[in-house]
Design an enzyme around this catalytic site. Structure first.
Site, PDB file in Angstrom:
ATOM      1  N   ASN A   9       0.877  -1.180   0.000  1.00 41.73           N
ATOM      2  CA  ASN A   9       0.000   0.000   0.000  1.00 41.73           C
ATOM      3  C   ASN A   9       0.908   1.222   0.000  1.00 41.73           C
ATOM      4  OD1 ASN A   9      -1.804   2.039   0.463  1.00 41.73           O
ATOM      5  ND2 ASN A   9      -2.409   1.372   2.527  1.00 41.73           N
ATOM      6  N   LYS A  11       0.083   4.239  -0.248  1.00 41.83           N
ATOM      7  CA  LYS A  11      -0.562   5.415   0.355  1.00 41.83           C
ATOM      8  C   LYS A  11      -0.363   6.650  -0.549  1.00 41.83           C
ATOM      9  CE  LYS A  11      -0.189   3.180   4.801  1.00 41.83           C
ATOM     10  NZ  LYS A  11      -0.051   3.285   6.263  1.00 41.83           N
ATOM     11  N   HIS A  95      -9.502   1.166   5.410  1.00 43.53           N
ATOM     12  CA  HIS A  95      -8.194   1.376   6.039  1.00 43.53           C
ATOM     13  C   HIS A  95      -8.370   2.325   7.225  1.00 43.53           C
ATOM     14  CE1 HIS A  95      -4.041   2.531   6.675  1.00 43.53           C
ATOM     15  NE2 HIS A  95      -3.708   1.441   6.006  1.00 43.53           N
ATOM     16  N   GLU A  97      -6.690   4.726   8.137  1.00 41.48           N
ATOM     17  CA  GLU A  97      -6.462   6.129   7.788  1.00 41.48           C
ATOM     18  C   GLU A  97      -7.690   6.746   7.113  1.00 41.48           C
ATOM     19  OE1 GLU A  97      -2.758   5.489   5.756  1.00 41.48           O
ATOM     20  OE2 GLU A  97      -1.775   5.095   7.665  1.00 41.48           O
ATOM     21  N   GLU A 180      -4.889  -4.930  10.889  1.00 41.28           N
ATOM     22  CA  GLU A 180      -3.916  -3.854  11.034  1.00 41.28           C
ATOM     23  C   GLU A 180      -4.172  -3.118  12.348  1.00 41.28           C
ATOM     24  OE1 GLU A 180      -2.087  -2.625   7.001  1.00 41.28           O
ATOM     25  OE2 GLU A 180      -3.752  -1.311   7.439  1.00 41.28           O
ATOM     26  N   GLY A 186       2.750   2.657  10.775  1.00 45.96           N
ATOM     27  CA  GLY A 186       3.659   3.782  10.586  1.00 45.96           C
ATOM     28  C   GLY A 186       4.418   4.178  11.840  1.00 45.96           C
ATOM     29  N   SER A 226       3.814  -1.843  10.327  1.00 46.39           N
ATOM     30  CA  SER A 226       5.269  -1.857  10.478  1.00 46.39           C
ATOM     31  C   SER A 226       5.905  -3.192  10.087  1.00 46.39           C
ATOM     32  CB  SER A 226       5.655  -1.447  11.907  1.00 46.39           C
ATOM     33  OG  SER A 226       5.225  -0.120  12.161  1.00 46.39           O
TER      34      SER A 226
HETATM   35  P1  13P Z   1       3.190   0.628   7.655  1.00 44.62           P
HETATM   36  O1  13P Z   1       3.719  -0.665   7.067  1.00 44.62           O
HETATM   37  O2  13P Z   1       3.863   1.831   7.134  1.00 44.62           O
HETATM   38  O3  13P Z   1       3.125   0.550   9.132  1.00 44.62           O
HETATM   39  O4  13P Z   1       1.675   0.750   7.138  1.00 44.62           O
HETATM   40  C1  13P Z   1       0.838  -0.342   7.229  1.00 44.62           C
HETATM   41  C2  13P Z   1      -0.392  -0.038   6.493  1.00 44.62           C
HETATM   42  O5  13P Z   1      -1.160   0.833   6.898  1.00 44.62           O
HETATM   43  C3  13P Z   1      -0.668  -0.777   5.270  1.00 44.62           C
HETATM   44  O6  13P Z   1      -1.954  -0.547   4.811  1.00 44.62           O
END
Ligand code: 13P
Length: 263
Positions: A9, A11, A95, A97, A180, A186, A226
């Protein structure tokens, strides 16, 4: 055993030139590992060029979000029909976010309420994707506070039940769920592999209750939060984890290739 799946992803990262350079540098290594399914989810502006670059490989292209209507006066939205037309096969839904639940807050706290996603909008998106035969990757997971208060399982159960309301099990054969934990996204705070495995198995058990045991048996459950080359092997070894949803580390072609290799 379910086929392993690694999803990158990206982002809100990469211009078209940067996306092209990244794919060109991982595609040879990643496409050599044909026993692992691989999906990359670029920003919408790069979908077309990424799809061209991966078209002769087993690597698929996914979207990061979708709207539920096919067309209409919805400024700024992208429909499942458009994703299908662009050659997308998968789409991330719900997600954290887009739900406004950030592991690491990089926007002013006063703006978080503009990231609104509810179980109802997620449910509409899932139905729209399935109608177009696109594969949803549904994200679920708890915040730090919810975990501290012992609500991890309740939150995940509610997210799954809300997202899947009114959807027939027979439509979900290719469905994917990603566990997740919000606090791991992150932040560098990866969930301990045993705990990630335990929660992923819990996800499968809820799917079996909500749907049907045979269908649930086929639904892949990924861990995200992560994931790095250094911890991917331990995570992917856990019973119940069928692969990873990788954010930051998927932006580094070598790191992403290593994660695919360890799946
Ligand atoms: P990170 O791997 O940067 O922690 O993000 C995970 C994520 O949100 C994948 O959708």
């Amino acid at each position: 055993m379910r086929t392993r799946l690694v999803v990158g992803n990206w982002k809100m990262n990469f211009t078209e030139a940067e996306a092209t350079a990244a794919v060109q540098s991982f595609i040879k290594m990643v496409s050599a590992k044909s026993t692992v399914d691989v999906v990359v989810c670029p920003p919408a502006t790069c979908i077309h060029s990424v799809r061209e670059l991966v078209k002769d490989t087993h690597v698929k292209v996914g979207a990061q979000d979708v709207f539920w209507e096919d067309a209409g006066a919805f400024t700024g939205r992208i429909s499942p029909r458009m994703l299908d037309d662009a050659g997308v096969t998968h789409c991330i839904v719900g997600h954290s976010e887009t739900r406004g639940r950030f592991g690491k807050l990089e926007v002013p706290a006063s703006t978080v309420s503009t990231f609104v996603e509810t179980n109802e909008t997620i449910n509409l998106k899932l139905k729209a994707l399935l109608f177009h035969a696109l594969i949803p990757i549904l994200c679920v997971g708890e915040t730090t506070e919810e975990r501290k208060e012992g609500f991890t399982e309740a939150v995940i159960r509610e997210q799954l039940a809300g997202a899947l309301a009114g959807i027939d099990a027979s439509e979900l054969y290719f469905f994917v769920v990603a566990y997740e934990p919000v606090w791991a996204i992150g932040t560098g705070n990866t969930c301990e592999p045993e705990e990630a495995g335990r929660v992923c198995r819990f996800v499968s058990s809820v799917l079996a209750e909500l749907l049907d045991a045979d269908v649930a048996e086929n639904i892949r459950v990924l861990y995200g939060g992560s994931v790095r080359a250094a911890n991917a092997g331990d995570l992917f070894q856990q019973d119940g984890i069928d692969g990873g949803l990788v954010g930051g580390a998927s932006l580094d072609p070598l790191e992403f290739s290593r994660i695919v290799m360890s799946a």
